[in-house]
Each structure stands twice: as C-alpha cells, then as structure tokens.
Design an enzyme around this catalytic site. Sequence first.
Site, PDB file in Angstrom:
ATOM      1  N   HIS A 190       0.829  -1.199   0.000  1.00 51.50           N
ATOM      2  CA  HIS A 190       0.000   0.000   0.000  1.00 51.50           C
ATOM      3  C   HIS A 190       0.867   1.254   0.000  1.00 51.50           C
ATOM      4  O   HIS A 190       0.474   2.282  -0.555  1.00 51.50           O
ATOM      5  CB  HIS A 190      -0.925   0.001   1.220  1.00 51.50           C
ATOM      6  N   CYS A 515      -4.307  -9.368 -18.179  1.00 53.23           N
ATOM      7  CA  CYS A 515      -4.569  -8.571 -16.977  1.00 53.23           C
ATOM      8  C   CYS A 515      -3.413  -8.641 -15.982  1.00 53.23           C
ATOM      9  O   CYS A 515      -3.522  -8.117 -14.876  1.00 53.23           O
ATOM     10  CB  CYS A 515      -5.870  -9.002 -16.305  1.00 53.23           C
TER      11      CYS A 515
END
Length: 567
Positions: A190, A515
């Site tokens: 993150h 993807c």
Amino acid sequence: MNVILGISASPGTGIGKAFIIPEVQERIIPKTNISPDAIDAGWSRFTDACAQVQKQIEGDLKTLPQDSLQKTILETYNLMLTDPVFLGEVKDAFKTKLLNIEYILDKKVDEYADRLRNSGNEYLAERAQDIEDVFNHVQDILLNYHPFDIEAVPDGAVIVASSLKTSDTIIMSKRKIAGLALTEGGISSHVTILAKSFGIPAVVGLEDIANQVQQDEELVVDGILGEVITSPDEKTLEEYKEKIAEEQRHAAALSRLRDLPAMTKDGTRFHLYANIGTPEEAEFALEQGADGIGLFRTEFLFMNTLQKQKEVSSGFSNSVSEETQFEAYKQVLQIMGDRPVTIRTLDAGGDKLIHLKDVHITEEKNPLMGLRAIRLSLYNPQLLRTQLRALYRASVYGNLRIMLPLITDVAQVETVKGIARGVRISLKEEKIPFKEVPIGIMVETAAAAICSDCLAAHSEFFSLGTNDLTQYTIGVDRENPDVAPLYNEFNLAVIRLIQFTIHNARKKNLPVSVCGEMAGRNESAMILAGLGIRQLSMAPKQIPVIKETLSRFSIQELRNIANQTTL
C-alpha cells in the site's frame, strides 16, 4: 556525490533534503499470567484502545476526498478494528490462555499476518503490513508507547527510512513530499500504491540506506532508474531539475489523452481496461480513461467481515453475504455504465486468510500448489453459489463478464457452468431479474495454455494472468529474494505459451486480453501488442501511459519488436 542502487517502486524524479526516520524501537511485549477476575478489565482496556484508534481514523477520514484511495484504506482499517471474527479469536484466546491482552494481541496479529504472507498471492501478502499497522497503534496505547511522529516531516523532504507504515504514507498525502528512499517495501504494498497515487517518486530495496545518508543532505530520487543520488554536483542537479520539468510537461500531455481511443499511429484500435480491488477504484479508472474493468479482484470483499454481520447471508452464515457482494458488484457496474466489467470469482490462497469459519480450508505446506482460487470455490460450492447469485443479480445494472481463476482443465469450467445454470434456474423461479453473461477463464498456468484449444471450446473469453503464468512456467517464486532475479516474463517458454494461447483463441474467434503486470509496462505492452493482443488491463494510472506508448508505433513495428522475443 554517490549513487545508491535500489528498485524502482514509483516512477518520477524528486529533489529534496533527506529526512531520516529513525528505526522503530522494538516493543517489548510482556507475557504475564492473569487471573480469571482480570479478564473483564483487560478486555475493556483493549476495546478502549481500539476505540481511540478508530476516533483518530475517523478524524482523518473527514479531511480526505470521498473517492480517494487513502480514504478507502482507512475505512478498511476501521473495519479491521471491529472485525467480529478476528476480535472473537483474540477474546477466545485471552479467556482460554489467561495471559495479558498485549501478549495475546501480538500473537494473534502475527498469526494472521503470516497467513497473508504465505497465501501465494502477492497483493494479499502485502496486506499483512496493514493489519500489523492498525493493531500496532492499538498496542502503542496499551503499552503507553509513543513512537516517532510522522507529522514532523517537513514539506519538500525526501523521506529516508527502513520502511513506512501505510498510515504514515496517508499522512504524507497532506504534504509535498519530494520522494521516498526505503530499505523495505514491495511493488504491491500500500505504501507503493499510495506513492504512485500521490505522484511521489519512490525507490525501495536500498540496503542500509539510513546509514548511507546524512540528515538534511540533498538527495535526488530517480524513480525510473531505481537510484538515489546523494549530494549531487551542480551539473547533475541541473540535469534532474530539467528532468522534473519534462515530467511535468509529459503529465500535462498525458491528461489530454484521457478521452481519446488507444490507437497505434496507423490506426489499429486497442481497448485499455483497469484492474481494481474495490468499487471506489472504478471512479478513478474512469478518470484515467479506462474502456472498462478488465479485472475486479473480489477477494478483497472477503477480507472485510464487519458488513457481513449486518446482512442476511442467504443461509450461509459467517461468509460475506450475498447482499454485501451484490451491492459491491452493482456499484461497479453502475459506475462503468455500458463499459464491460470483468469480475473474477474468489481468488483466495490455500490457507485461512479469508477467515470464513464455514469454509473448509486446511493448512498447507505449499499454498501456491494447493486449495486456492477456483479449487477452493469448487471445494466449497455454497461459497461459489452465493457469489454467482450476487453476480447474476447485479448483471442487470451493466455489462458484466464472469471470470474464473486458476483453471487447469475443462472439467472445472463445466462444473462451474453447471452451478451457474442452477443459480439462473433458482433466480428465475424466484422472479429475480438477471442477464445471461459470458463466463471466461484466466489462463495463468502452463496446463491452461497448452490445453487452450480444448478450453476455448468451453469458454467465452480468455484473460492471460501473466504473473502466475510466469511463476508457474519457470518455477520461480518471485517473493523469494534468492531466486527472484530468475523471474522473467520475457522467458521464451512464457512468450511461447502466450503465443499458443492467442493462436487457439483466434481459431474459436475468442476475445483474449492480458490482466497481469505485463499489460501495464511499456516494453511488455509493446510485445503483447505485437503478438496480437488488443485488450490490455492494468493499474488505472498506467492507462494514459500505455495509450501514449501505443500511439508512437505502427502495428508492423510492434510486430517486429515482438518477433525479437520469440526467436
């Protein structure tokens, strides 16, 4: 002047004074026996500490934009603090073991973080830091510990540290940080994701960086090359200042591409989609000019268990309810309008990382090869039925496609399609509206690629998951630093499997997209385009970058580039 080599984590260039964040002192967690009479008081201290952290988070939430990534992360932290399953485990251990609450919490957080790190899923492994982060704040209160205040970092600084917590990075969003120079961190953490979102250049993997830099020393952070330059001379400084000016001009030019189609200079059209993990990210994908959602990772719905207790779970207690899932899928579909939205069924690892008591998951020595993804869903068919019901119910709100992860043979596809037929029959009998939607598969194992001719007859689209395809094909765990340098998406075996899959998809006139991480990097996107891929799905912020890259080449030039990798 000295050049310190690391790993590029967030692109861009930054110049500023070094601000060295001291190493966090290791907390000493006491281990003491308690009497049964002390349980209520200990638990009260714990819940009070959680409430204090929640209050702080809620204060920060009021200052953040509604649809921002940092707001989503803090909301997730709030859910972690009130997760009834996790808190229930802590309370049970506290009552049973009769040890002080600080020790029990420390052990439970370590246990859960280890499950995530061993999940075999890079993104989930990076989430281990999040649960440690939020409950470390709780421990600080319990232990009356006062760590370094990240608010002390001045504007314009280059932060130098061993590592940063996610909550620290969110605080940085309120400041003008020139760059990050970190020893630890991964490309899916993150901290890295937020740095990219804020446009903060970041380099990680800088061994012992804090001892190689002086406080207030001038630094250049090169987030493209993965370098940090200490005390640059005047010539180097001027070169990097011009580089920053060029990056600003380039960013302005990219923003003008938002509403233009992705196209080569000779007119070959591409569709660029976004990979997302939360409904809120769909808004950001639209802002970046996404043609749709190429991958919605639904496993992150299963990481948060607070909402599930507020919904009726269709007879399947302790799981993420059908209603909770339906609302999330509906939200994404409504945001994207008529643009295609590909939602992947649960892709959890082979351990207990999703904390569902009614789902049969066993501890495994090798989760990458174990009960994960579609195998887990088929082993727990009610879990899959609930998810499919939510998906079909949401289908009336947009252009939905359902994607199955880690498929290795036709039988798996046919079994899922059989369950899906049963779900549609049930919904029809209940007079609940739904649409017929395509069901496709991820090609992310050598087995799926080699048998793609057979799978094409039973699928309505393919999506190449190049991360796992590479890992499984060449037998390299990219999370293992000893062998990570061997991880190579351009390995000839990987490229040939991609070619073979594209060839078999074309024979059946089957849409095929990518993807994996290859789709969002310039050099690999060019090769994929040359191999025949016309649909690429990536992190939203990469969409204008890849759009610009494709516009600089003709399709024949891209084919020539791809041919160099297949010789």
